[in-house]
Design a protein around this motif. Structure first.
Motif, PDB file in Angstrom:
ATOM      1  N   UNK A 173     -45.610 -24.203 -14.762  1.00 44.64           N
ATOM      2  CA  UNK A 173     -44.368 -24.507 -15.490  1.00 44.64           C
ATOM      3  C   UNK A 173     -44.329 -23.723 -16.803  1.00 44.64           C
ATOM      4  N   UNK A 174     -45.441 -23.738 -17.534  1.00 41.79           N
ATOM      5  CA  UNK A 174     -45.491 -23.016 -18.814  1.00 41.79           C
ATOM      6  C   UNK A 174     -45.203 -21.523 -18.625  1.00 41.79           C
ATOM      7  N   UNK A 175     -45.808 -20.959 -17.572  1.00 39.39           N
ATOM      8  CA  UNK A 175     -45.608 -19.550 -17.266  1.00 39.39           C
ATOM      9  C   UNK A 175     -44.131 -19.261 -16.997  1.00 39.39           C
ATOM     10  N   UNK A 176     -43.538 -20.142 -16.186  1.00 41.95           N
ATOM     11  CA  UNK A 176     -42.114 -19.965 -15.845  1.00 41.95           C
ATOM     12  C   UNK A 176     -41.232 -20.105 -17.078  1.00 41.95           C
ATOM     13  N   UNK A 177     -41.617 -20.993 -17.970  1.00 44.17           N
ATOM     14  CA  UNK A 177     -40.825 -21.168 -19.197  1.00 44.17           C
ATOM     15  C   UNK A 177     -40.755 -19.843 -19.952  1.00 44.17           C
ATOM     16  N   UNK A 178     -41.904 -19.175 -20.043  1.00 43.01           N
ATOM     17  CA  UNK A 178     -41.949 -17.892 -20.750  1.00 43.01           C
ATOM     18  C   UNK A 178     -41.062 -16.867 -20.038  1.00 43.01           C
ATOM     19  N   UNK A 179     -41.219 -16.794 -18.722  1.00 36.74           N
ATOM     20  CA  UNK A 179     -40.436 -15.799 -17.964  1.00 36.74           C
ATOM     21  C   UNK A 179     -38.941 -16.032 -18.101  1.00 36.74           C
ATOM     22  N   UNK A 180     -38.548 -17.281 -17.843  1.00 39.74           N
ATOM     23  CA  UNK A 180     -37.126 -17.616 -17.865  1.00 39.74           C
ATOM     24  C   UNK A 180     -36.548 -17.383 -19.252  1.00 39.74           C
ATOM     25  N   UNK A 181     -37.331 -17.696 -20.265  1.00 39.13           N
ATOM     26  CA  UNK A 181     -36.864 -17.558 -21.634  1.00 39.13           C
ATOM     27  C   UNK A 181     -36.672 -16.089 -22.007  1.00 39.13           C
ATOM     28  N   UNK A 182     -37.599 -15.265 -21.544  1.00 38.94           N
ATOM     29  CA  UNK A 182     -37.472 -13.832 -21.821  1.00 38.94           C
ATOM     30  C   UNK A 182     -36.203 -13.271 -21.196  1.00 38.94           C
ATOM     31  N   UNK A 183     -35.907 -13.759 -20.024  1.00 37.92           N
ATOM     32  CA  UNK A 183     -34.774 -13.213 -19.278  1.00 37.92           C
ATOM     33  C   UNK A 183     -33.458 -13.836 -19.734  1.00 37.92           C
ATOM     34  N   UNK A 184     -33.429 -15.146 -19.889  1.00 34.43           N
ATOM     35  CA  UNK A 184     -32.137 -15.831 -20.002  1.00 34.43           C
ATOM     36  C   UNK A 184     -31.814 -16.414 -21.383  1.00 34.43           C
TER      37      UNK A 184
END
Ligand code: ATP
Ligand code: MG
Length: 476
Positions: A398-409
């Motif tokens: 979840x933490x990893x996805x938070x970073x990814x999604x935040x960078x993108x969106x």
């Protein structure tokens, strides 16, 4: 004189300066209380230093200030007969030695001038009654009439006089006992513990502010559960945090049990205290499950449920803060939000984690998403190592996805990419409910991942959405 030099001179000489000032006005003078205790414990020497003098405390403070470089201001509290000097990062508090006697309904004593011994008698614990002489004839000598050093070594909190009177005179001392036990990991002597239990009701004459101060100190200790457990055992908890006590116990119906949410909560608080010093995040951990008592139900088919406990709990946070006169400001709102959202990452981590679910989490939690993750990780108290590893691992995802999604969106502090004005202009609209509908649809499309969080994509989406609502694009 440079700041550095000033501080050095002050640290080296402060006690000598006080000693000289005291000799000049002919008053016996001692360092006492927290400074002496922490010095012997090898704790960081505190910046507040209590000085007791047999005679006039205010006069001594004024004399000391004259002798200090830069001659700092003396704050006088006439009603209390005390005076304070801020010198650099130190706070020197001066008080005349006193004898105190108490009345039944107040924790404000009748005060008379007294000897050092009288003053040591009025102190709350033997470890807080240690005094070091600043008098020329025995400078540096320790005056320890109640064997406070022995108690320091043994790790025991004991009152100089009979415990029953000590706590009855000033019931705040009950909170202080538990607070020091928590901060120092000391035992409260049995007779004291019994006196506290017997007099727990008297906590009601202590102001909420003073109680909350002590609660905060317990919550900021390395292992707050020590104090919370003592509050429970002495019966104080039912006056202070009945919502928490209501979580105590395990019920069984048709062979099905649920976990004891009180002891679980204490584990969560200790867990989170290893990761964060944020007082309010620690409070959030303490209160994250309080909605479970009023929402608890047993269902024949599914067993125990706590449906909606997060929402109910966040409402309870408001009432609890209000009752304890805690601030009803953004700190409280933060605690409420953490409680309300406390299950969100858990639900996420149980399933396959989709981008849109993570985007919604980040959108809803905003800048507090990291705090929320810290809370949820602390919430894992399973004793099954396999499960524990799996949960922690899921949170990593979840933490990893938070970073990814935040960078993108960039949805963390979401600003609509198309403004209401643009919408009005595009369709020649006056302020109307369509604007709200379109704005909401854009936000949803972004959170669902249908369109990126960008102006152009959102603008195109808006034109389409407007048409489906039967709006005509303006000519310009
Ligand atoms: P800390 O500053 O870490 O909270 P402290 O022991 O210095 O610990 P203070 O509240 O600063 O606590 O009080 C200074 C001293 O005054 C104490 O060490 C104690 O001797 C005395 N004292 C404070 N409050 C009380 C009280 N309610 N009853 C009796 N003595 C007290
Ligand atoms: Mg102090």
């Amino acid at each position: 004189m440079s700041q550095e030099r000033f501080r050095e001179a002050l640290n080296l000489n402060i006690f000598q300066i006080i000693s000289e000032a005291a000799a000049e006005i002919g008053q016996e003078t001692y360092v006492i209380g927290g400074f002496v205790r922490d010095y012997f414990l090898g704790r960081n020497t505190p910046k507040d230093i209590d000085i007791v003098t047999v005679g006039n405390g205010i006069a001594l403070a004024k004399k000391v200030a004259q002798k200090l470089p830069n001659q700092p201001k003396v704050s006088v509290f006439k009603n209390f007969g005390t005076a304070m000097i801020h010198a650099e990062d130190m706070e020197l508090e001066f008080v005349g030695a006193r004898k105190e006697s108490y009345r039944q309904n107040s924790r404000k004593p009748v005060v008379e001038n007294g000897t050092l011994e009288d003053d040591q008698n009025r102190r709350d614990f033997t470890i807080n009654a240690l005094a070091i002489s600043l008098n020329p004839e025995n400078y540096g000598a320790l005056l320890d009439p109640f064997e406070g050093r022995k108690d320091l070594q043994a790790g025991i909190l004991r009152t100089p006089l009979a415990p029953a009177e000590t706590y009855s005179d000033d019931p705040l001392r009950m909170m202080r006992a538990i607070r020091f036990a928590t901060q120092l990991n000391f035992e409260i002597e049995l007779e004291s513990l019994q006196a506290i239990s017997a007099q727990k009701d008297r906590i009601q004459i202590v102001s909420k502010e003073r109680i909350v101060d002590e609660l905060h100190k317990i919550m900021l200790a390395p292992k707050p559960s020590i104090g919370l457990k003592l509050l429970l055992e002495t019966g104080l908890l039912s006056f202070l945090l009945p919502e928490l006590e209501a979580l105590l116990g395990i019920e069984e119906v048709e062979g099905q049990t649920h976990k004891d949410n009180f002891w679980h909560t204490l584990e969560v608080v200790d867990n989170i205290s290893k990761t964060t010093d944020n007082l309010w995040l620690r409070w959030a951990a303490l209160l994250h499950d309080i909605g479970k008592a009023p929402t608890k139900k047993f269902h024949q088919k599914i067993g125990w449920t706590f449906h909606g406990h997060e929402f109910v709990g966040s409402k309870m946070v408001y009432r609890l803060f209000k009752r304890l006169r805690m601030p009803l400001n953004e700190k409280m709102k933060f605690v409420q939000k953490m409680v309300r959202m406390s299950s969100r990452p858990i639900i996420l981590a149980q399933d396959h984690v989709t981008d849109s679910a993570v985007r919604r989490l980040v959108f809803d939690a905003g800048d507090h998403v990291d705090d929320l993750m810290i809370l949820c990780e602390a919430d894992i108290t399973t004793k099954n190592p396999k499960k524990q590893r799996r949960y922690l691992n899921n949170f990593k995802v979840v933490r990893q996805k938070i970073v990814e999604v935040e960078e993108r969106d960039h949805v963390r502090n979401f600003q609509p990419p198309v403004t209401g004005e643009e919408i009005m202009k595009a369709f020649d609209l006056k302020p109307s409910k369509e604007i709200g509908i379109i704005k909401e649809a854009i936000k949803e499309a972004i959170l669902e991942g249908q369109i990126p969080n960008e102006h152009n994509a959102a603008f195109d989406f808006m034109m389409e959405k407007g048409k489906t609502l039967g709006l005509t694009p303006s000519k310009t």
